[in-house]
Design an enzyme around this catalytic site. Structure first.
Site, PDB file in Angstrom:
ATOM      1  N   HIS A  39     -27.276  -7.979  27.949  1.00  0.00           N
ATOM      2  CA  HIS A  39     -26.229  -8.740  27.269  1.00  0.00           C
ATOM      3  C   HIS A  39     -26.722  -9.027  25.849  1.00  0.00           C
ATOM      4  O   HIS A  39     -25.998  -8.817  24.904  1.00  0.00           O
ATOM      5  CB  HIS A  39     -25.907 -10.008  28.048  1.00  0.00           C
ATOM      6  CG  HIS A  39     -24.746 -10.758  27.500  1.00  0.00           C
ATOM      7  ND1 HIS A  39     -23.498 -10.185  27.372  1.00  0.00           N
ATOM      8  CD2 HIS A  39     -24.626 -12.013  27.009  1.00  0.00           C
ATOM      9  CE1 HIS A  39     -22.671 -11.079  26.834  1.00  0.00           C
ATOM     10  NE2 HIS A  39     -23.320 -12.181  26.602  1.00  0.00           N
ATOM     11  N   HIS A  44     -21.190  -8.094  18.726  1.00  0.00           N
ATOM     12  CA  HIS A  44     -20.730  -8.510  20.048  1.00  0.00           C
ATOM     13  C   HIS A  44     -19.222  -8.254  20.146  1.00  0.00           C
ATOM     14  O   HIS A  44     -18.440  -8.924  19.494  1.00  0.00           O
ATOM     15  CB  HIS A  44     -21.062  -9.989  20.245  1.00  0.00           C
ATOM     16  CG  HIS A  44     -20.869 -10.471  21.641  1.00  0.00           C
ATOM     17  ND1 HIS A  44     -20.284  -9.710  22.627  1.00  0.00           N
ATOM     18  CD2 HIS A  44     -21.200 -11.667  22.223  1.00  0.00           C
ATOM     19  CE1 HIS A  44     -20.248 -10.413  23.753  1.00  0.00           C
ATOM     20  NE2 HIS A  44     -20.798 -11.591  23.538  1.00  0.00           N
TER      21      HIS A  44
END
Lengths: 77, 419
Positions: free
Chosen positions: B310, B347
């Protein structure tokens, strides 16, 4: 071609993404230019903005072709 | 249980308008970050983002290839990105011309984390300044999150399940996992699955900055801002784009001689039950989601060669995920590589899990793992973990793990392996 017609056609081309040659005065928004009922609501709003006129819902419902739009706008100016 | 494989890939990213361009640039250590051009961000704490580049850019994106002019005008960019990525994926799978019978068993699960924020913002201003009679009749369905799935199903006549996940930054991974289950459970034979996002607008940047989530210390050197695991990281860089995969029932894919990229073999989900934005202080939610995916996959830890983390470049999140990965892998830590491609494309929020799953698949195809950019000074806890600093690394890649964690404490992990 009138000035109103030019400006109407320009808005139709921009909003519906159709070729300018297809936007003849006889062209029907739904049958010939691929619009749906919501596209017509949006077009009517764009006409109101461009020409500074109010097009009430009952009048808007009767606008089916490019010519209908031009005639209505001319009648209010 | 029916097996599920990936047979098509599609992507719009800050490094390319399609899969291969994006991947080539990721492997070449390019960064998609730059000063925000969408609006004047001069007065904002964060003035940088990874925007999808215009068509005339070296690695730009041309919406007109797959999305009608009229639809481009009516809907928010996240939907346009999603339609493009789905179209590329269907073509890649050779399924853009299915029969009616096939289309009855083909569906969509393409979500978004936030949805049409730029359009909500701009139309709110129309409402405030011009009144309710000037709000676009396309306002609602041009902003709704499930409208990528809606638009794609209409464009390609897909009459199977029509679904959209909304789990913040876990959306893309959950979409793929859920859709794989729909095929495994015999609800469909083919699913387009993924996520998209485009929230680089004034309220989006201001909102995430106020939540102290964005990088604010690298406004003059945007390409240095996204630096997962580096001691000087100070928040994430907002990206945008879309990732969509074609999932297909294995026997069907094999029978038609499809190109099979990978098999989806493990899926784990969990909730932190802790805080709306901060991850659990022990990283327990992420740990449990990885553990569940591993158990479902039937693989051993030594089978997993690459983890796409992540790794958003936030001070807290990176440390906690790293800790959870170290606890899970234990003695097998030294044999795997882990990197964060958010260092290159930022992101993508709801699109992240899908785009990163595609990078995982390509890592297996090409036997090369993408780098973590800007990892100049790894934090103390990085010792013993190969985080692939700066440059891509050729290595054996047999199976991959992708992590995605989102606001609300929602976690998803996917494990895929070569077939």
């Amino acid at each position: 071609m009138s000035e109103t017609a030019d400006r109407v056609k320009k808005i139709v081309v921009e909003h519906l993404g159709v070729e300018a040659e297809k936007v003849t005065e006889d062209a029907s928004f739904i049958d010939d230019l691929g619009a749906d009922s919501l596209d017509i609501v949006e077009l009517v709003m764009a006409f109101e903005e461009e020409f500074g006129v109010e097009i009430p819902d009952d009048a808007a419902e009767k606008i089916a072709t490019v010519k209908d739009a031009i005639d209505y706008i001319d009648s209010k100016q | 249980m029916r097996r599920v494989v990936v047979t098509g890939l599609g992507m719009v990213s800050p490094l390319g308008g399609n899969v291969e361009t994006s991947w080539k640039n990721i492997i070449a250590s390019k960064s998609g970050a730059a000063t925000i051009t969408r609006f004047d961000a001069t007065d904002y704490k964060c003035r940088i983002a990874c925007e999808v580049k215009p068509a005339d850019h070296e690695y730009g994106y041309d919406a007109s290839l797959d999305v009608d002019h009229k639809i481009q005008r009516q809907v928010d960019p996240f939907i346009v990105f999603g339609i493009s990525a789905a179209s590329e994926a269907l073509r890649d799978a050779g399924l853009d011309n299915m029969t009616e019978e096939e289309r009855l068993r083909a569906g969509c699960s393409i979500g978004s984390g936030i949805g049409g924020l730029p359009g909500i913002e701009s139309e709110s201003l129309v409402l405030a300044n011009k009144g309710p009679g000037r709000v676009s009749p396309h306002f609602v369905h041009g902003r709704l999150i499930n409208l990528i799935s809606g638009q794609v199903s209409i464009k390609y006549g897909l009459m199977g399940p029509n679904h959209a996940v909304v789990t913040a930054c876990s959306t893309g991974a959950h979409s793929i996992g859920d859709a794989a289950r729909m095929i495994a459970m015999d609800d469909a034979d083919v699913m387009l699955a993924g996520g998209a996002e485009s929230a680089i607008c004034p309220i989006g940047i201001a909102g995430f900055a106020q939540a102290r989530a964005l990088s604010t210390g690298f406004n003059d050197t945007p390409e240095k801002a996204s630096r997962p695991y580096d001691v000087n990281r100070d928040g994430f860089v907002m990206g945008e784009g879309a990732g969509v995969v074609v999932l297909e029932e294995y026997e069907r894919a094999k029978a038609r001689g499809a190109k099979i990229y990978a098999e989806v073999i493990g899926y784990g989900l969990s909730g932190d039950a802790y805080h709306v934005t901060a991850p659990h202080p022990e990283g327990s939610g992420g740990y449990r989601s990885m553990e569940m995916a591993l158990k479902k996959s039937g693989l051993s830890l030594e089978d997993i060669d690459y983890v796409n983390a992540h790794g958003t470049s936030t001070p807290l999140g990176d440390e906690l995920e790293l800790g959870a990965v170290k606890r899970l892998f234990g003695d097998h830590l030294s044999s795997m590589s882990m990197s964060s491609t958010k260092s290159a494309i930022g992101h993508l929020l709801g699109g992240a899990g899908a785009v990163e799953s595609i990078f995982c698949i390509l890592a297996m195809r090409d036997q090369i793992v993408p780098p973590t950019l800007n990892l100049d000074e790894p934090s103390e806890s990085c010792k013993g973990v190969d985080l692939v600093p700066h440059v891509a690394k050729e290595r054996k890649v047999r199976a991959v793990l992708n992590n995605s964690f989102g606001f609300g404490g929602t976690n998803a992990s996917l494990i895929m392996k070569a077939v």
